[in-house]
Design a protein around this motif. Sequence first.
Motif, PDB file in Angstrom:
ATOM      1  N   PHE A  12      48.595  37.039  34.763  1.00 49.22           N
ATOM      2  CA  PHE A  12      47.950  37.716  33.629  1.00 49.22           C
ATOM      3  C   PHE A  12      46.699  38.454  34.080  1.00 49.22           C
ATOM      4  O   PHE A  12      46.455  39.602  33.686  1.00 49.22           O
ATOM      5  N   GLY A  15      46.723  42.142  35.626  1.00 44.73           N
ATOM      6  CA  GLY A  15      46.799  43.341  34.790  1.00 44.73           C
ATOM      7  C   GLY A  15      45.466  43.854  34.311  1.00 44.73           C
ATOM      8  O   GLY A  15      45.414  44.888  33.628  1.00 44.73           O
ATOM      9  N   SER A  16      44.355  43.185  34.675  1.00 44.05           N
ATOM     10  CA  SER A  16      43.055  43.564  34.116  1.00 44.05           C
ATOM     11  C   SER A  16      42.577  44.934  34.592  1.00 44.05           C
ATOM     12  O   SER A  16      42.199  45.773  33.788  1.00 44.05           O
ATOM     13  N   TYR A 141      42.521  32.580  36.705  1.00 46.14           N
ATOM     14  CA  TYR A 141      42.515  33.913  36.095  1.00 46.14           C
ATOM     15  C   TYR A 141      41.654  34.875  36.905  1.00 46.14           C
ATOM     16  O   TYR A 141      42.050  36.024  37.142  1.00 46.14           O
ATOM     17  N   GLU A 145      42.408  38.440  38.673  1.00 38.70           N
ATOM     18  CA  GLU A 145      41.602  39.640  38.450  1.00 38.70           C
ATOM     19  C   GLU A 145      41.190  40.265  39.779  1.00 38.70           C
ATOM     20  O   GLU A 145      41.166  41.490  39.921  1.00 38.70           O
ATOM     21  N   SER A 148      43.940  42.241  41.313  1.00 34.96           N
ATOM     22  CA  SER A 148      44.187  43.551  40.698  1.00 34.96           C
ATOM     23  C   SER A 148      43.600  44.682  41.532  1.00 34.96           C
ATOM     24  O   SER A 148      44.016  45.830  41.389  1.00 34.96           O
ATOM     25  N   SER A 205      52.141  41.232  34.286  1.00 36.70           N
ATOM     26  CA  SER A 205      51.000  40.758  33.506  1.00 36.70           C
ATOM     27  C   SER A 205      51.384  40.575  32.045  1.00 36.70           C
ATOM     28  O   SER A 205      51.011  39.579  31.404  1.00 36.70           O
TER      29      SER A 205
END
Length: 441
Positions: A12, A15-16, A141, A145, A148, A205
């Motif tokens: 997840f 995808g930031s 998380y 990030e 990414s 994501s």
Amino acid sequence: MALLVHFLACAFGIGSWVAVNGLWVELPLIVNALPEGWDLPSYLTVIIQFANVGPLLVTLMHKLYPGCLKEYIVIYSILSIGVLSCILLAFFWDRTTIFIGASRSTAFFIITFFLSLVDCTSSVTFLPFMMQLPAKYITTYYIGEGLSGFIPGVVALAQGVGMAKCVNSSETAGNHTGSLHTEYLPPNFSTEVFFFILAAMMCISLAAFVALNRLPRTYELSTENLVQDTVVSVSSYLYNSGADLDGGSVKNNGEAVAQGRHLVAKPSVYQLTFIYFLVVWVNSATNGLLPSVQTYSCMPYGNLAYHLSAALASVANPVACTLAMFIQNRSLVFLGLLAVVGTGFGSYNMAMAAMSPCPLLHGSAVGEAIIVLSWLFFTGTLSYVKVMVGVILRDRSHNALVWCGAATQMGSLVGSVIMFPLVNIYQFFKSGDFCNTECPL
């Protein structure tokens, strides 16, 4: 089950900022195909600043209509827009239109705005959503990030974007002259494939978010307290790394933070002023001033230098942020000196851009290596400073973090606004052809 949730949280987080990071590392190939050429990065910095309208609207909705805006709906929307934008970019990135008598990359700019809107809005929606899960998943998380930026950089390195060679190209009435032109070799895979890879990462994501959103909640947080509880839980995790935080109450987390804060002296007014100055300056340099002229700084040394500078800098950012999680130095003297060192590397990069198309050591492998390392250390040192000043302000108060975000956006905006007219209106920086530029010895 816990391992699966860790995996989903990491996926997840990818995808930031993956879309904007992907655009930056692909620029060495794109600038050679779009009409804006070396001016293209200066356009992107301004477009990204305009995209901050997304988090502004989300913040206003929380303030004016508390509880009305559902984070999961916003996240579904922006991730879907991100997937669609990446796919559209693969098909239309090189389409141009005539605007005010000149060819413009209209499709690329419009799609880039929506990608930037997705990434900027993720800053105020992803982490609040993660706070509906136990605090131990926050670190996972953050790893996602960081990936990414790391993954697009690695993919760009594998792509081999930006390779060029000088070839003879003149034939006049059977006579051969010795003029040269730059010929760009095809990369290992095309720009279209690269954008499809970004779309696939956005899909991963989105799928991870769908799975996370269907998990049973250990505890729920009100919309009004999302940001504040985010600070509480992350702070509690850092101060009590050996403690069991599974399903811990917000009250216990707050007590742990209160105990931890006694271990760190709060900065004085003068120290706070210095910290906010660092925030404004560092973000102005890293998000506005220097990215706008990276082409002018690196392209005179060849596309390979630009390619390595962009890709390795993208990798250096998450590496520096990860390092800051394990090696924390809160000394303002140290952070100030590190900012000076990073500014020194940035000054060298800016000086080479101002000297374009004939910077120091032009045409030599030494000059190429120095400019790549300079961009690498510039990004790495100032990224560490940004993380540490955020940690210091987090321990002070929630309002301090709010002002930190405001200072970050102000610095980024000022840097972008200053550089755009210098690059595009006054044409302070000059472009040139790598093979045809003749520089004095």
